[in-house]
Design a protein around this motif. Structure first.
Motif, PDB file in Angstrom:
ATOM      1  N   UNK A  67     -11.353  94.183 -57.538  1.00  0.00           N
ATOM      2  CA  UNK A  67     -11.714  92.786 -57.767  1.00  0.00           C
ATOM      3  C   UNK A  67     -12.875  92.419 -56.855  1.00  0.00           C
ATOM      4  N   UNK A  68     -13.602  91.385 -57.254  1.00  0.00           N
ATOM      5  CA  UNK A  68     -14.719  90.884 -56.453  1.00  0.00           C
ATOM      6  C   UNK A  68     -14.416  89.458 -56.001  1.00  0.00           C
ATOM      7  N   UNK A  69     -15.088  89.033 -54.983  1.00  0.00           N
ATOM      8  CA  UNK A  69     -14.869  87.698 -54.446  1.00  0.00           C
ATOM      9  C   UNK A  69     -15.177  86.637 -55.505  1.00  0.00           C
ATOM     10  N   UNK A  70     -14.233  85.686 -55.691  1.00  0.00           N
ATOM     11  CA  UNK A  70     -14.402  84.624 -56.678  1.00  0.00           C
ATOM     12  C   UNK A  70     -13.872  84.958 -58.051  1.00  0.00           C
ATOM     13  N   UNK A  71     -13.344  86.161 -58.250  1.00  0.00           N
ATOM     14  CA  UNK A  71     -12.806  86.547 -59.559  1.00  0.00           C
ATOM     15  C   UNK A  71     -11.456  85.885 -59.806  1.00  0.00           C
ATOM     16  N   UNK A  72     -11.236  85.401 -61.059  1.00  0.00           N
ATOM     17  CA  UNK A  72      -9.972  84.769 -61.429  1.00  0.00           C
ATOM     18  C   UNK A  72      -8.875  85.830 -61.507  1.00  0.00           C
ATOM     19  N   UNK A  73      -7.787  85.594 -60.749  1.00  0.00           N
ATOM     20  CA  UNK A  73      -6.693  86.557 -60.689  1.00  0.00           C
ATOM     21  C   UNK A  73      -5.485  86.128 -61.520  1.00  0.00           C
ATOM     22  N   UNK A  74      -5.158  84.843 -61.494  1.00  0.00           N
ATOM     23  CA  UNK A  74      -3.953  84.364 -62.168  1.00  0.00           C
ATOM     24  C   UNK A  74      -4.071  82.860 -62.409  1.00  0.00           C
ATOM     25  N   UNK A  75      -3.227  82.352 -63.323  1.00  0.00           N
ATOM     26  CA  UNK A  75      -3.181  80.922 -63.628  1.00  0.00           C
ATOM     27  C   UNK A  75      -1.732  80.461 -63.707  1.00  0.00           C
ATOM     28  N   UNK A  76      -1.501  79.260 -63.171  1.00  0.00           N
ATOM     29  CA  UNK A  76      -0.204  78.615 -63.332  1.00  0.00           C
ATOM     30  C   UNK A  76      -0.239  77.704 -64.556  1.00  0.00           C
ATOM     31  N   UNK A  77       0.933  77.392 -65.075  1.00  0.00           N
ATOM     32  CA  UNK A  77       1.047  76.426 -66.180  1.00  0.00           C
ATOM     33  C   UNK A  77       0.622  75.048 -65.667  1.00  0.00           C
ATOM     34  N   UNK A  78      -0.310  74.380 -66.395  1.00  0.00           N
ATOM     35  CA  UNK A  78      -1.011  73.214 -65.848  1.00  0.00           C
ATOM     36  C   UNK A  78      -0.520  71.870 -66.375  1.00  0.00           C
ATOM     37  N   UNK A  79       0.473  71.828 -67.258  1.00  0.00           N
ATOM     38  CA  UNK A  79       0.845  70.562 -67.898  1.00  0.00           C
ATOM     39  C   UNK A  79       1.188  69.487 -66.880  1.00  0.00           C
ATOM     40  N   UNK A  80       2.064  69.803 -65.954  1.00  0.00           N
ATOM     41  CA  UNK A  80       2.477  68.801 -64.967  1.00  0.00           C
ATOM     42  C   UNK A  80       1.321  68.431 -64.041  1.00  0.00           C
ATOM     43  N   UNK A  81       0.521  69.394 -63.695  1.00  0.00           N
ATOM     44  CA  UNK A  81      -0.593  69.106 -62.795  1.00  0.00           C
ATOM     45  C   UNK A  81      -1.651  68.244 -63.488  1.00  0.00           C
ATOM     46  N   UNK A  98      -4.969  69.919 -56.592  1.00  0.00           N
ATOM     47  CA  UNK A  98      -3.782  70.671 -57.001  1.00  0.00           C
ATOM     48  C   UNK A  98      -3.984  71.322 -58.369  1.00  0.00           C
ATOM     49  N   UNK A  99      -4.689  70.630 -59.245  1.00  0.00           N
ATOM     50  CA  UNK A  99      -4.969  71.226 -60.543  1.00  0.00           C
ATOM     51  C   UNK A  99      -5.871  72.451 -60.387  1.00  0.00           C
ATOM     52  N   UNK A 100      -6.817  72.371 -59.468  1.00  0.00           N
ATOM     53  CA  UNK A 100      -7.680  73.534 -59.215  1.00  0.00           C
ATOM     54  C   UNK A 100      -6.889  74.701 -58.627  1.00  0.00           C
ATOM     55  N   UNK A 101      -5.855  74.365 -57.804  1.00  0.00           N
ATOM     56  CA  UNK A 101      -5.043  75.417 -57.208  1.00  0.00           C
ATOM     57  C   UNK A 101      -4.230  76.182 -58.248  1.00  0.00           C
ATOM     58  N   UNK A 102      -4.127  75.682 -59.443  1.00  0.00           N
ATOM     59  CA  UNK A 102      -3.410  76.396 -60.497  1.00  0.00           C
ATOM     60  C   UNK A 102      -4.172  77.639 -60.938  1.00  0.00           C
ATOM     61  N   UNK A 103      -5.450  77.707 -60.606  1.00  0.00           N
ATOM     62  CA  UNK A 103      -6.248  78.901 -60.875  1.00  0.00           C
ATOM     63  C   UNK A 103      -6.466  79.624 -59.545  1.00  0.00           C
ATOM     64  N   UNK A 104      -5.996  80.876 -59.460  1.00  0.00           N
ATOM     65  CA  UNK A 104      -6.041  81.634 -58.211  1.00  0.00           C
ATOM     66  C   UNK A 104      -7.192  82.616 -58.295  1.00  0.00           C
TER      67      UNK A 104
END
Length: 392
Positions: A75-89, A158-164
């Motif tokens: 992986x490289x710096x800044x690459x998207x690794x995972x996503x959380x479900x965002x409905x509540x956020x 917090x919504x941004x934190x759903x994307x790691x």
């Protein structure tokens, strides 16, 4: 005479009988001074670690919806690794937007009332109580508006934190979650991945307290790992940590050795067998340590074959005896560093000279010269058979 007396005398008598017809003489062992390489090492064991290793987690609670990388992925710096479900956020962000809009409207209304009442109060058309009430309503509305803006920033973050995203360039060495798993953020960040930079590794070595005084920053190190027994890896001491570790009454200190790893053969957790070169010198003049301790014996008579010693006019701190023109000449020398075998000579000697290191007794008999053996030591295999052949 009892039987024990015979047992004690018989070896001596045997030596005298064997010595009949044989002559012995003393000769001097010498060493030719020449440039050599000197080294001294300290050995230790250690564990491979990545210089940069990051536990990637999430600061918000949610359900894992997507995992984009897996074990051993680069992986490289800044690459998207995972996503959380965002409905509540996303709902929290919309609620924060609405609260901010409401607070802004209340703030604008209270501000207009305050500015109008201030003019009336300046002209003494309203009471102090009415003006103070208007001012209080304005301050409350302003603070409520500021709070709603902060809440909106938190909800958006917090919504941004759903994307790691990956914080470094590296390789995924561990994945801690599965799709659909709920991660709960509390006092500790919930870990999702462990990413390590395998290009830059280090060995955390454990050096015994008896050897730690010889280890310094910058010293050359070689090491091996069990996974590649035929490969020798190189590194450099970068840090000597002063905090001791005591295990079973054995005190050790941690020594950090950098280990470049362009082929990614070295991975975290491997056991490394370290050889730390505390002394490395090439093309230096040196003599065996026993040459500095040699003291010549005076010749027994004028016909002695031993070289005659010629001492210096005055005592000197460090000296050797040089064999030259059939004489032993005492020579003052300057010393450098030493290891367990050799002593570096920085002055007083030149390459090609011979220095005395000791004496040996040579026995000459009917079968030519030979060194005297100690009859009380065990003989090597086949020695008796060889002696019988010589007699025949």
């Amino acid at each position: 005479m009892n039987k024990y007396g015979y047992l004690l005398l018989s070896p001596v008598m045997a030596i005298l009988m064997m010595s009949c017809g044989e002559k012995s003489k003393m000769e001097i062992d010498s060493y030719d001074v020449k440039p050599i390489s000197m080294s001294e090492v300290v050995t230790a064991t250690g564990t491979m670690e990545s210089v940069t290793q990051v536990n990637v987690g999430t600061q918000v609670t949610g359900i894992i919806e997507h995992l984009y990388v897996d074990y051993n992925d680069t992986v490289s710096k800044g690459q998207l690794l995972a996503e959380l479900e965002k409905t509540l956020l996303e709902s929290d962000l919309k609620s924060a937007d609405a609260n901010m809009a409401s607070a802004e409207a209340s703030y604008e209304y209270a501000k207009a009332n305050f500015e109008r009442d201030k003019k009336l109060h300046d002209e003494q058309l309203i009471s102090d109580y009415e003006f103070q009430t208007s001012q209080r309503d304005y301050d409350v509305a302003r603070l409520s508006y500021e709070k709603s803006k902060a809440d909106r920033v938190r909800a958006a973050k917090n919504l941004n934190y759903a994307e790691i995203y990956s914080p470094i360039d590296g390789i995924v060495i561990s994945r801690e979650v599965e799709v659909g798993q709920t991660v709960v953020s509390s006092m500790n960040v919930a870990d999702l991945y462990v990413i390590a930079d395998l290009d830059n590794m280090q060995v955390v070595g454990n050096v015994d307290e008896a050897d730690i005084g010889q280890v310094k920053n910058g010293q050359h190190v070689t090491f091996t790992v069990d996974a590649y027994p035929d490969d020798i890896f190189s590194g450099t001491v970068t840090q000597v940590r002063l905090n001791p570790t005591t295990t079973s009454n054995v005190v050790t200190y941690e020594v950090i050795v950098n280990a470049p790893n362009p082929e990614h053969k070295l991975i975290p957790g491997m056991t490394a067998n370290l050889t730390i070169y505390t002394l490395e010198l090439d093309d230096v003049l040196a003599v065996p340590l026993k040459a500095l301790k040699f003291e010549p014996l005076p010749p027994e008579d004028e016909e002695s074959n031993l070289p005659k010693p010629e001492p210096l006019p005055s005592p000197t701190e460090h000296k050797v005896w040089v064999l030259k023109d059939g004489k032993l000449i005492e020579t003052a020398v300057e010393l450098g560093v030493a290891n367990n075998i050799y002593q570096q000579i920085t002055g007083g000697l030149s390459a090609g000279e011979k220095v005395a290191t000791g004496y040996q007794e040579i026995i000459k008999g009917n079968h030519g010269p030979k060194q005297q053996d100690n009859p009380f030591l065990p003989k090597p295999p086949g020695a008796n058979r060889n002696r019988e052949k010589e007699k025949k």
